[in-house]
Write a protein that holds these residues in place. Sequence first.
Motif, PDB file in Angstrom:
ATOM      1  N   UNK A 241      19.707 -38.913  24.837  1.00  0.00           N
ATOM      2  CA  UNK A 241      18.403 -39.084  25.470  1.00  0.00           C
ATOM      3  C   UNK A 241      18.038 -40.553  25.523  1.00  0.00           C
ATOM      4  N   UNK A 242      17.654 -41.032  26.692  1.00  0.00           N
ATOM      5  CA  UNK A 242      17.276 -42.431  26.856  1.00  0.00           C
ATOM      6  C   UNK A 242      15.769 -42.606  26.939  1.00  0.00           C
ATOM      7  N   UNK A 243      15.054 -41.564  26.681  1.00  0.00           N
ATOM      8  CA  UNK A 243      13.591 -41.675  26.663  1.00  0.00           C
ATOM      9  C   UNK A 243      12.936 -41.336  27.963  1.00  0.00           C
ATOM     10  N   UNK A 244      13.702 -40.941  29.030  1.00  0.00           N
ATOM     11  CA  UNK A 244      13.087 -40.566  30.278  1.00  0.00           C
ATOM     12  C   UNK A 244      13.925 -40.985  31.453  1.00  0.00           C
ATOM     13  N   UNK A 245      13.399 -40.606  32.652  1.00  0.00           N
ATOM     14  CA  UNK A 245      14.096 -40.901  33.893  1.00  0.00           C
ATOM     15  C   UNK A 245      13.938 -42.388  34.220  1.00  0.00           C
ATOM     16  N   UNK A 246      15.061 -43.007  34.672  1.00  0.00           N
ATOM     17  CA  UNK A 246      15.009 -44.411  35.078  1.00  0.00           C
ATOM     18  C   UNK A 246      15.244 -45.396  33.970  1.00  0.00           C
ATOM     19  N   UNK A 247      15.493 -44.928  32.736  1.00  0.00           N
ATOM     20  CA  UNK A 247      15.808 -45.830  31.637  1.00  0.00           C
ATOM     21  C   UNK A 247      17.315 -45.770  31.399  1.00  0.00           C
ATOM     22  N   UNK A 248      17.996 -46.902  31.652  1.00  0.00           N
ATOM     23  CA  UNK A 248      19.453 -46.952  31.628  1.00  0.00           C
ATOM     24  C   UNK A 248      19.939 -47.622  30.342  1.00  0.00           C
ATOM     25  N   UNK A 249      21.086 -47.144  29.889  1.00  0.00           N
ATOM     26  CA  UNK A 249      21.651 -47.702  28.657  1.00  0.00           C
ATOM     27  C   UNK A 249      22.281 -49.065  28.913  1.00  0.00           C
ATOM     28  N   UNK A 250      22.738 -49.678  27.830  1.00  0.00           N
ATOM     29  CA  UNK A 250      23.289 -51.042  27.922  1.00  0.00           C
ATOM     30  C   UNK A 250      24.556 -51.095  28.760  1.00  0.00           C
ATOM     31  N   UNK A 251      25.399 -50.076  28.703  1.00  0.00           N
ATOM     32  CA  UNK A 251      26.656 -50.098  29.485  1.00  0.00           C
ATOM     33  C   UNK A 251      26.367 -50.085  30.973  1.00  0.00           C
ATOM     34  N   UNK A 252      25.382 -49.288  31.392  1.00  0.00           N
ATOM     35  CA  UNK A 252      25.025 -49.258  32.809  1.00  0.00           C
ATOM     36  C   UNK A 252      24.512 -50.623  33.250  1.00  0.00           C
ATOM     37  N   UNK A 253      23.637 -51.203  32.438  1.00  0.00           N
ATOM     38  CA  UNK A 253      23.039 -52.482  32.818  1.00  0.00           C
ATOM     39  C   UNK A 253      24.063 -53.607  32.854  1.00  0.00           C
ATOM     40  N   UNK A 254      25.095 -53.534  31.997  1.00  0.00           N
ATOM     41  CA  UNK A 254      26.083 -54.608  31.996  1.00  0.00           C
ATOM     42  C   UNK A 254      27.149 -54.394  33.062  1.00  0.00           C
ATOM     43  N   UNK A 255      27.513 -53.150  33.320  1.00  0.00           N
ATOM     44  CA  UNK A 255      28.506 -52.913  34.365  1.00  0.00           C
ATOM     45  C   UNK A 255      27.938 -53.201  35.746  1.00  0.00           C
ATOM     46  N   UNK A 256      26.683 -52.843  35.958  1.00  0.00           N
ATOM     47  CA  UNK A 256      26.059 -53.038  37.262  1.00  0.00           C
ATOM     48  C   UNK A 256      24.830 -53.924  37.118  1.00  0.00           C
ATOM     49  N   UNK A 257      24.955 -55.114  37.676  1.00  0.00           N
ATOM     50  CA  UNK A 257      23.809 -56.011  37.724  1.00  0.00           C
ATOM     51  C   UNK A 257      23.247 -55.952  39.134  1.00  0.00           C
TER      52      UNK A 257
END
Length: 934
Positions: A241-257
Amino acid sequence: MVYTSTGSSRRSASSGKSMAGVGRAGFIRDPSGLLMSIIRTLASSKDGHQREYEKERLEEAFGENDEKLDELVADNYEELAVSIKQFGKIGDRISDSRQRIKRVKESLQQCKSLLYCRQDELRKLWIEGVEHKKVLFLLGQIELVKEAPQAIDGFLRKKHYLHATELLRQTLQALSGELMKVEALQDIRNELISKKLTMHDGFINELHRQIYTNSINSKKKENRSMEGSKVKVERRSSTDEDGGIGKFDDRVLQLEQLDLDPNEDPFKLMTVLVESLARLQRIPEMIEATKTRMDRHINALITHTTVEVTDLAFHDENKESENPKRLLQLLTSLFDKFHCIVAAHSHVLSVLREVVSEVKPPIVLYDIEAVWAKIQSVIEMLLHEYLDADNVAASSQQLGFSEGGSLSSHFARKKVSRQRVAKLFRFDGSSHAISMNNYLREQRAQRRTHSIGGGTSPLLDHALSTQKVCKPNPRNITVIFGPLKKFISEIETGSAYSSGKKCPLHDYITDYVQDVFIRQIQYELKKDFDAAMKVTDPLKLSADQSTLKSLGSYRSLLQSTVVADQCMWFLYDLTCSLDSYHDHFLTMACSLLQEYKEMSIQSYRGVVQPESEDQQIVSASWVRDADVNDMLRNLDNWKVAYGGKAQNLHSVDDNFTQEARFFLEKFGDESLGKNSLVEDHSDLKAIASLHESLEWMTSRLHKFISSIKKYAPPDTMQMLQNLAQDYKRMSEICLLCLHIELRLLCFYHLAPMFKNNSYDIRGVDSMEHDFQITKLTKDIASVDENLSGALQQEKYNYIFEGLGHQTAAILIHGAKHIKRISPSGVKKMCRNVFTLQQSLTNITSSRESHLDEARQYYEMMYLMPDDLQAQVVEQGVRYQTENYVEALNLLHRSKPGSGNEQTQSARVQRLRAIVTEQTFKKEHADEMQRLYEI
C-alpha cells in the motif's frame, strides 16, 4: 614562565632536589600529593632548620603562583570579565526556566483534572473527526478514480508506461476495495479492466520496437551497461500500500522521470516496459511473444535494410546490379544491427532475471543463445539465396564431382548432363517495372528527407522487398567471407561455445564452401580450360590485343596461357578472400599448373613429333641431346638473348663461328629429308608463341609464389617452384628448337647443291643463282614473317643472327663435293653468295661479312694451283687448313694439266706448311700485341 633569581639559586643549592607534586615551573600538579609529601617531609625532619627550609620553599612557590595568576588575570581581563558576565546571565535564565517549568507542571495537572471531567464528550468529538476524515479521503479517492483514465491515457501518450501501470494498478485496487460498492464508478471500473487486458499488448509491441528499431538508431548504445546499474534501487512488492491513488514508490520515480523524454534512452525504456509488464503480471505472455515474433522482426529488419541499400545504390553512379559490394554493404549493416539487437535482448534478460527472481513458481526465460540461433538461421536463408546455393549444388551434382579421387581429375573431360531449364521471361527489367521502382524510391527518399525519424510507409517498403541488392552468385562468398568470418567469431565468443564446438552458421559456411563453392570453382576452371585448350590447334590461338593490353604485355601470348594465368590469379584471390580454405585453392592451383604444363608438352609434341613413325623432326631430337644443349647454352649469344652481356663483339662473332663449325661437324655429309623439318612455317610461329607464353608464365608463376608465402606450406611451395623450373626449361627448349630448325633448313637446301654437282659452266643462260638458293631465301623470308611478331627482339636476334656464319660454313664446306668448277661456275657461286647475303641483310640489318669470306673463297678458284700458296703468304690465313686443301684439290680437278697426283700431294704438303707457318706468325703477332697493350 619567568623564574626569579632567588628561586633559581636556591634550587641549585638543593642539588637538584624538588618537592613532590611541584613541577619545574612551581605549579602544583596534585594538591593532595603535595600535602602528603609535605607531611612526610616534616615528619621525617630531625631539626627546625629543615622545617624552616620547607616553609620557605612553600612560601616561594605560593608567591610565584600569585605572581603568575596576577599576570594571567591582567592579560585576559576582558575575556574573563565577559565570561563572568555571561555566566551570570546563564545562571539567571536557568533559574527563570525552573520557575516556568514548575508553573507548566501545575497547569498540566490542572488540565488533566479538567479533561477527566469531560472525557465522554471528547471521545465523541474524536470519533466524529475520524469519520469526517475518512469521508474526505474516500471523496478524494473518488475524484482520483474519475481522473484516472484520462491520466493513464496522458501517461501512455508520453510513454510514461510505468506511471500509467502503477496508476492503473492502484486505481483497480481501490475500486476493488472500499470503493467497490460505489455504483457510479462501475463504468470506470470496466474501462480500467479493459485497459488492463489490452495494455500489455501495447507494451509488448513497444518493447519489440525498442529492441529491433530504437536500439539500433539510438546514439547512447555505449552507455547501455551503465544504465542498468543507475536504475537499480531497492525493490518493493507491487502489492504494498502506498497510501492512495497517485502516490508512486521510489523505483517508479527513479525509473521514469516525467521531465525527460523516454525516447532518448531506449534501454531505460526497455527496463520500464519490463517492469510495467511485471506489475501487470504479464511476463509469461511477454516471453512467449518475444520468442514467437523474433523471426518475423528479424526478417522485417533484413527487408528494410535491403530496401535502404537498393535506394542508396539507385543514386550511385555504378548501377550495375551484379556488384557484390552491395551484398557486403548489406551484411555489414545487418551485422551492426544484429549486435545492437543482441545487446538489447541481453539488457531485457538482465531486467527479467531481476524481476522474476522473487516470483513463485519460477518463470522460464529465453536465453541469448536462442537469439543468436534465430539470427544465424535467418542469415543462413539470406546467404542461401544470394549465393545461389540450390542452383549451384544441383549443377555440381549433375557434373558428377566426387569427393574421392585426385583434384586433377576434375579437369578431365566429362559428359555434361542437361542443364536446368532457365526462365523464359522476366519482367523486373521492363520499362513499367523500372519506372514504378524509381517512383517508389523517390517517394521513400522524400519521406526520409522530410520526416524526423526517417520512417517510411510499410506499403512502399514492401513494394521492393522482393528485390535483391545484387544478383545471386556463388562468387559473392569471396567478398563477404572476411566480415562473415569475423561475425561468426563474435557469435562463438559471445555464446561461450565449448572448445571445438562451432556455431550453426560456421557449419553452414564450411559445408557451402567445401561442398558447393569449391565444386563450382572446379567446374568453372574446367570449362575455361576446355574452351582454351581443347581446340583444334591451341598453339595457334593467340590472345587478342585488348587482353594483352590489360595484362601489360607486348609479346604474343597464347590464349590458353592467358586463361591459365587468369585461373591462377583467380585462385590466388580466392586464397586471400577465403584464407581458411587456402589449402584447397593452392592444391587446385598446383593441379591447374601441372595440367597446363602437360597440355603444353602435348601441344609441343604435336608439332615436333608427328604421328607418322618414319617421320622425325631432327631439331627436336637435337634439343634432347645433352652435348647440343651444353654447347648452345654456354655461348655468349644465349646469354645475350636472356638479358646478359657478351664479353665483346669479337667473342660473339667467335661464338657464331664456333656454333657453325659445331653444326657442320654434327651434321657431317648426311642428307635431310623433307619430313625431317617442320614443313609448315606457321608451326614455327606456334612454337615461338609457346616459348614466349611459357617464359611469361614463368615470371607470373614466380610472382605468384612470392605472393602466397604466408599461405602455402613448404611442400606446396616446392611443387610450385619445380613447376616454374619446368616452365622455364620448356620455354628454353622451344627457343633452342627454333634456333636449330632454322640452321637445319640451311643444311637442307644447301647441302644437295654440292653433292655430285659440277659447276663447269659454259653457257651464259646458266649464270643465274641456283634454285636451292631461291628456295632457301623464300623459306627464310617465310620464317621471318612468322617469327617477327611472335618473338621479343632479343630472342628474334638469337634465331637469325649467325645464319650468315652458318651458310658461309656450309658453302665453304661444300667445295669438296664439287667435281669441277669453271670461271663461269665461280661467278654463279658468287651470285649464290650475294643472293643469300642480300636476303639475310634484309632480315638482320648487318653486312654478314662471313658470306664475303665465302665469296672470296670461291674467287680463289680463278687462281692457278701454284698461285694459291702465294696468296696465302700475301693475304694471310683466312680459312682452316682443310679448306685450303679442298680448294687446291678442286683447282686440280678443274684445271687439266695442273700436274699428276705426286705433284698435287707435294703442293698439298707445301700448302699445309705455309698455312701452319702463317698461323703461327699471326698468333705470335697477336700475342705480342696483347703484351704491348698490357
